[in-house]
Design an enzyme around this catalytic site. Structure first.
Site, PDB file in Angstrom:
ATOM      1  CD  GLU A   1      -0.413  -5.661   6.352  1.00  0.00           C
ATOM      2  OE1 GLU A   1      -0.349  -6.167   5.221  1.00  0.00           O
ATOM      3  OE2 GLU A   1      -0.642  -4.450   6.525  1.00  0.00           O
TER       4      GLU A   1
ATOM      5  CB  CYS B   1      -0.968  -0.073   1.172  1.00  0.00           C
ATOM      6  SG  CYS B   1      -2.434   0.893   0.899  1.00  0.00           S
TER       7      CYS B   1
ATOM      8  CG  HIS C   1      -3.109  -3.226   4.281  1.00  0.00           C
ATOM      9  ND1 HIS C   1      -2.176  -2.689   5.128  1.00  0.00           N
ATOM     10  CD2 HIS C   1      -3.653  -2.192   3.623  1.00  0.00           C
ATOM     11  CE1 HIS C   1      -2.157  -1.372   4.987  1.00  0.00           C
ATOM     12  NE2 HIS C   1      -3.044  -1.046   4.083  1.00  0.00           N
TER      13      HIS C   1
END
Ligand code: GLN
Length: 197
Positions: free
Chosen positions: A171, A79, A169
């Site tokens: 994660e 990002c 994202h």
């Protein structure tokens, strides 16, 4: 494997948790002295690219990190990290590391679609979950850039040799495949280097 995680702003803790869970030794990069540690790979987390860009410069981290990335240190930008690595950002005059041959659009989905969730194919990984938060997308890529994922006609993941970027994202999705991909990429690059010698 030692992974340095840029920890000046943004979602760095989640990256650390994900990579530690996969067996990597993570350390945070907050100041210049952190760069003296052995580092096999670097993660630039999501957050605000403008804030990260400014802090990197203020903290004296910008030039040494740029040098390492240019010398081939494997890097994964998510990002805001994608924006820091992009050579061009169509709607922002600021440039940061500018080491990857991609043209990005910042806050590309507008206000209404600022944050959304999707599931889409990622080259070699199958269908993966993706969380987008005021995300950029990649408008175009240079010749040596491999497109890894496209959502709604826009490129959202790409790789150029030692550089990997996602507009989303990974994660935050509870799926480890993209981080595994990064760790495998580091291994493969290391092996290629070894066999060169
Ligand atoms: N909109 C942010 C920027 O321009 C990126 C958002 C994110 O990293 N989730 O830097």
């Amino acid at each position: 494997m030692n992974i340095g995680i840029l920890a000046v702003q943004g979602a760095f803790i989640e990256q650390e948790q994900m990579l530690s869970g996969l067996g990597a030794s993570c350390f945070e990069i907050r100041q210049k002295s952190d760069l003296s540690r052995p580092m096999d790979g670097l993660v630039i987390p999501g957050g605000e690219s403008t804030v990260q860009g400014k802090l990197l410069r203020d903290l004296g981290l910008f030039a040494p990190l740029k040098e390492k990335i240019e010398a081939g240190l494997p890097v994964f930008g998510t990002c805001a990290g994608l924006l820091l690595l992009a050579k061009k950002i169509v709607n922002d005059e600021r440039r940061h590391f500018a080491t990857m041959d991609i043209t990005a659009v910042r806050n590309a989905y507008g206000r209404q679609l600022g944050s959304f969730y999707a599931k889409a194919e990622f080259d070699g990984l199958g269908i993966i979950p993706m969380t987008f938060i005021r995300a950029p997308y990649i408008e175009s890529v240079g010749e040596n850039v491999q497109v890894l994922s496209v959502v709604g006609g826009h490129i959202v993941a790409a790789r150029q040799s030692s550089r990997l970027v996602t507009a989303f994202h990974p994660e935050l999705c509870g799926d480890t495949r993209v981080h595994r991909y990064f760790l495998n990429m580091i291994e493969t690059l290391k092996e290629a280097k070894r066999s060169e010698v």
